[in-house]
Write a protein that holds these residues in place. Structure first.
Motif: not given
Length: 170
Positions: A21-31, A105-115
């Motif tokens: 899920g975390l890898r998928t989150l990173v993926l979606l943050s770039y899409v 992705s949404n606003k929370m996606t990028d906020l989380f991935v940046n951590l």
């Protein structure tokens, strides 16, 4: 009574829904321009994990194990479980339309991935950027064709995948 550290051996984190899920989150943050369905996420997860299969200049995120093509089959269920976690926590949006079910992705996606700043996540982000830059504009059908055309180059262990998909020709 066992400690939490002892329980980590029992509850594997490697290839568990949370890790996938975390890898998928990173993926979606770039899409940024499209929503991805499960098929596309599975393909890009494989590309990111085994980038060297696609481009000899890239390093894999995970080691290339024999019979890794079966990961495509297994990973689908793990990715769906990981997406359930992400959606339930508000980190990814789910979109239903006439074409199917998509994730965005949404606003929370990028906020989380940046951590996420560990060496693993830095490598993951670099490989994700590479995969999206190189293959992000190619439609899913063409990506599947790319995989099918190169299966033999990536190793004989992909033959099982062809059997499962019904594409095996004797």
């Amino acid at each position: 009574m066992t400690s939490n550290i002892e329980n980590l051996n029992y509850y594997s984190l490697f290839n568990a829904p949370l890790e996938v899920g975390l890898r998928t989150l990173v993926l979606l943050s770039y899409v940024k321009t499209n929503d991805y369905d499960i098929d596309r996420i599975v393909i890009f997860d494989y590309f990111i994990l085994h980038a060297r299969d696609i481009d000899a200049e890239q390093n894999n995120l995970h080691p290339s194990l024999p019979h890794r093509s079966t990961e495509i089959i297994i990973r689908r269920k793990l990715i769906l479980e990981g997406l359930e976690i992400l959606v339930s926590k508000g980190l990814v949006d789910i979109i239903y339309n006439n074409a199917g079910i998509f994730y965005k992705s949404n606003k929370m996606t990028d906020l989380f991935v940046n951590l996420l700043k560990s060496n693993y996540f830095i490598r993951l982000k670099n490989l994700t950027h590479w995969a999206i830059s190189k293959y992000g504009e190619i439609d899913t059908q063409q990506l599947n064709s790319l995989i099918n055309e190169n299966v033999q180059l990536w190793g004989g262990e992909f033959e099982f995948e062809a059997l499962v998909r019904g594409n095996y020709e004797s």
